[in-house]
Design a protein around this motif. Structure first.
Motif, PDB file in Angstrom:
ATOM      1  N   LYS A   1       0.837  -1.208   0.000  1.00 23.61           N
ATOM      2  CA  LYS A   1       0.000   0.000   0.000  1.00 23.61           C
ATOM      3  C   LYS A   1       0.867   1.252   0.000  1.00 23.61           C
ATOM      4  O   LYS A   1       2.064   1.204   0.265  1.00 23.61           O
ATOM      5  CB  LYS A   1      -0.929  -0.012   1.217  1.00 23.61           C
ATOM      6  N   GLU A   2       0.237   2.370  -0.287  1.00 26.50           N
ATOM      7  CA  GLU A   2       0.933   3.651  -0.269  1.00 26.50           C
ATOM      8  C   GLU A   2       1.139   4.107   1.172  1.00 26.50           C
ATOM      9  O   GLU A   2       0.471   3.653   2.092  1.00 26.50           O
ATOM     10  CB  GLU A   2       0.127   4.696  -1.039  1.00 26.50           C
ATOM     11  N   ARG A   3       2.066   5.041   1.325  1.00 23.77           N
ATOM     12  CA  ARG A   3       2.304   5.623   2.639  1.00 23.77           C
ATOM     13  C   ARG A   3       1.278   6.730   2.882  1.00 23.77           C
ATOM     14  O   ARG A   3       1.143   7.649   2.070  1.00 23.77           O
ATOM     15  CB  ARG A   3       3.732   6.169   2.716  1.00 23.77           C
ATOM     16  N   ASP A   4       0.586   6.654   3.985  1.00 22.80           N
ATOM     17  CA  ASP A   4      -0.498   7.579   4.303  1.00 22.80           C
ATOM     18  C   ASP A   4      -0.242   8.277   5.632  1.00 22.80           C
ATOM     19  O   ASP A   4       0.326   7.692   6.549  1.00 22.80           O
ATOM     20  CB  ASP A   4      -1.832   6.833   4.402  1.00 22.80           C
ATOM     21  N   ILE A   5      -0.743   9.472   5.732  1.00 22.57           N
ATOM     22  CA  ILE A   5      -0.608  10.217   6.977  1.00 22.57           C
ATOM     23  C   ILE A   5      -1.590   9.676   8.016  1.00 22.57           C
ATOM     24  O   ILE A   5      -2.717   9.286   7.683  1.00 22.57           O
ATOM     25  CB  ILE A   5      -0.823  11.726   6.747  1.00 22.57           C
ATOM     26  N   VAL A   6      -1.145   9.655   9.283  1.00 23.04           N
ATOM     27  CA  VAL A   6      -2.048   9.289  10.373  1.00 23.04           C
ATOM     28  C   VAL A   6      -2.195  10.433  11.384  1.00 23.04           C
ATOM     29  O   VAL A   6      -3.171  10.461  12.133  1.00 23.04           O
ATOM     30  CB  VAL A   6      -1.609   8.004  11.097  1.00 23.04           C
TER      31      VAL A   6
END
Length: 124
Positions: free
Chosen positions: A43-48
């Protein structure tokens, strides 16, 4: 140049909590907005979560449902991510990032420095 070192990852059961820490090697830590991102396999890197220079303004996407809390201690050059009510889908490598600006951003290309990441695994 800013070096970031994450810690606090590990294995936790669903419903549990973890606190991640990110220590920054800079004398001007308060000059940087900070963010936490995650990347699961394939998966892509996403902000949390993200936080401005003072800690007075924070962001977390709706998908996190308020379970994660970001905070910073400028005296300790450290940003934290408190993760509660963890789910198996939270399993990922978590990255700390620094942005050379006072305000936070929500996309990874707006951050200038990255840590190596820490693995978080949530078992069902």
């Amino acid at each position: 140049q800013v070096q970031l070192l994450e810690s606090g990852g590990g294995l936790v059961q669903a419903g549990g909590s973890l606190r991640l820490s990110c220590a920054a090697s800079t004398r001007t830590f308060s000059s940087y907005a900070m963010g936490w991102f995650r990347q699961a396999p394939g998966k892509e890197r996403d902000i949390v979560a993200a936080i401005n220079w003072s800690g007075g303004s924070t962001y977390s996407p709706h998908s996190i449902e308020g379970r994660f809390i970001i905070a910073r201690d400028n005296a300790k050059n450290t940003v934290y991510l408190q993760m509660n009510s963890l789910k198996p889908e939270d399993t990922a490598v978590y990255y700390c990032a620094a942005r050379t600006a006072s305000g936070y951003a929500t996309t990874e290309n707006e951050y200038d420095y990255w840590g190596q990441g820490t693995q978080v695994t949530v078992s069902s």
